[in-house]
Design an enzyme around this catalytic site. Structure first.
Site, PDB file in Angstrom:
ATOM      1  N   GLY A  17       0.945  -1.111   0.000  1.00 52.72           N
ATOM      2  CA  GLY A  17       0.000   0.000   0.000  1.00 52.72           C
ATOM      3  C   GLY A  17       0.970   1.141   0.000  1.00 52.72           C
ATOM      4  O   GLY A  17       1.858   1.185   0.837  1.00 52.72           O
ATOM      5  N   THR A  18       0.846   2.055  -0.915  1.00 52.78           N
ATOM      6  CA  THR A  18       2.023   2.836  -1.263  1.00 52.78           C
ATOM      7  C   THR A  18       1.660   4.184  -1.811  1.00 52.78           C
ATOM      8  O   THR A  18       0.529   4.404  -2.243  1.00 52.78           O
ATOM      9  CB  THR A  18       2.744   2.057  -2.388  1.00 52.78           C
TER      10      THR A  18
END
Lengths: 232, 267
Positions: A17-18
């Site tokens: 998740g970035t």
């Protein structure tokens, strides 16, 4: 059953998740990313380096499944290294982006990989290519990716200008990633920046706190001194 | 089993279709056995997905007395997100053919690569013979039908337009199941519902459109599509193919009109 509090993080796939980002400027590119890797609600790595070297002057920013993107990046780096040895020439950014795209397109049903390929080559200078889920490829002067990118589409549209200076680009990328980290739970940690130009790759690290180091030193007790004295 | 009509049904004739069973048309050559990883559902296996991810919206094609015009907006969406806003979806194939692609854009890029390879082959023969639009449309139906028969479609809907050897304009639409349709107006997506009736209503009887009429209709249709399709943007490109040449022009802006909004109050 709230999935985030299952504590079943051993079973959840590890994903980045970035927030990732890349911007072209005259003479090179600036890439940026946060440093959080999460497994559901647990942060498995808070100091991840998502700016992955493919060749000396080509880097990629990875989002999606950590395993998938690391696997593909390893394969592309190996393949381009072999290609460079054979041709005795530095690889083109388009070559790296095409290899990523071929992988991501041919195995699209089995992969969760959203990749930004950025670098500098002699033929075309600084270039940024976007390879999202599904495996299409397109060149963009400025592109963002990852779950945190949703929160900064407005910021990027407002503040991006084509052909900024290098230091303006660095400031722009840093602020944008910080904004995404602020609102996205799946992004966090530090902001890692990379600058790629004809001279190679330069790394920079930006903290979201004053110094990055711990603020409280020594053993600070919560018990007030007055109360301690009174007890004694 | 697709339907549970009769688990014990015999094939209708030897090696023929059995009621409720998936029939293998390719006769002999069975569907390739996929590795177990690709057919097992998650979490450690994967589900075979035929979903379109990055998609292009409508394409519109109009035939007129001097050739064909193909128009498509310059947007590729990611679900509801207007992700890439400056993408050309009308392609010049060779000096006689234009192709407009909608649906999954990664699949469009893939089929374009195949088509470009075909065109390069053509050039290598060096005999001044170029592929004709009808041939390309026919080839596309074969490819798309075979992919769908293997339960692995290319999620695309294309408009093929161009000019034949003898100067007659050609316009057709091929979809993800391999269904082809030829007419003076064809479209994909929303344009099929909004633009096709608009163009048909304006068609003069027993006469082709003129270039001006076709251009007017394209402008009008792009405007309507921008108002009424949530996955459209206001910039579009137009491909024009005539016996004298072929090219893609643009990007153009839709001429939007919102002033009457001031007259609406309340609900």
């Amino acid at each position: 059953m709230d999935p985030d509090f299952d504590f079943d993080f051993t079973q959840k796939p590890v994903s980045t998740g970035t927030t990732i980002m890349a911007v072209e400027f005259d003479g090179g590119v600036v890439i940026g990313a946060d440093s959080r890797t999460s497994s559901g609600a647990y942060v498995t790595n808070r100091v991840t380096d998502k700016l992955t070297r493919i060749t000396d002057k080509i880097y990629c920013c990875r989002s999606g499944s950590a395993a998938d993107t690391q696997g593909i990046a390893d394969i592309v780096a190996y393949s381009l290294n072999y290609h460079e040895n054979r041709t005795d020439k530095e690889a083109l950014v388009l070559e790296a982006a095409s290899e990523f795209r071929n992988f991501c397109y041919n195995y699209r049903d089995s992969l969760l990989a959203g990749i930004i390929v950025a670098g500098w080559d002699e033929q075309n200078g600084g270039q940024v290519y976007s390879v999202p889920l599904g495996g299409m490829m397109t060149r963009d002067p400025c592109t963002i990716g990852g779950s945190g990118s949703s929160f900064i589409y407005g910021y990027v549209k407002e503040h991006h200008k084509p052909n900024m200076e290098q230091e303006d680009c660095v400031e722009f990328v840093k602020k944008a990633v910080q904004h995404a980290i602020y609102r996205d739970g799946s992004s966090g940690g530090v902001v890692r920046i990379g600058i790629i130009n004809k001279d190679g790759f330069e790394r920079r690290l930006f903290y979201n706190t004053e110094s990055g180091a711990s603020q409280i030193s020594g053993n600070q007790s919560f018990i007030l001194e007055q109360v301690m004295d009174a007890a004694n | 089993m697709l339907n549970n009509y009769n688990g014990m049904a015999q094939p209708l004739w030897q090696n023929g279709p059995a009621p409720g069973e998936f029939y293998n048309f390719t006769g002999g050559q069975t569907v390739q056995k996929l590795p177990r990883e690709l057919t097992t559902a998650g979490p450690y296996g994967t589900k075979r997905s035929t979903a379109a991810i990055t998609t292009g919206s409508s394409v519109l094609g109009i035939r007129y007395d001097g050739g064909v015009m193909l128009a498509a907006d310059t947007l590729v969406s990611y679900g509801s997100l207007a992700r890439y806003q400056n993408i050309d979806r009308v392609f010049k194939i060779n000096k006689n053919i234009l192709l407009g692609g909608s649906g999954d854009f990664a699949d469009i890029q893939s089929i374009m690569r195949n088509i470009d390879q075909k065109m390069i082959e053509d050039q290598c023969y060096d005999d001044n013979i170029e592929m004709k639009p009808k041939s390309l449309a026919s080839w596309m139906t074969r490819v798309l039908y075979n992919r769908r028969s293997r339960m692995n479609p290319l999620y695309i809907d294309v408009v093929v337009g161009g000019v034949e050897q003898n100067g007659t304009p050609y316009l057709a639409n091929v979809d993800l199941r391999g269904r082809a349709y030829e007419d003076f107006v064809v479209a994909t997506g929303f344009a099929r519902h909004l633009a096709v009736p608009l163009v048909r209503e304006n068609k003069p009887k027993d006469k082709e459109f003129t270039a001006e009429e076709a251009s007017q209709l394209i402008r009008k249709c792009m405007e309507v599509l921008y108002y009424r399709d949530t996955r459209n943007s206001s910039t579009y490109t137009v491909g024009v193919c005539t016996p004298n040449g072929c090219g893609v022009e643009g990007p153009y802006q839709v001429n939007e009109n919102w002033t009457f909004a001031a007259t609406i109050k309340g609900y």
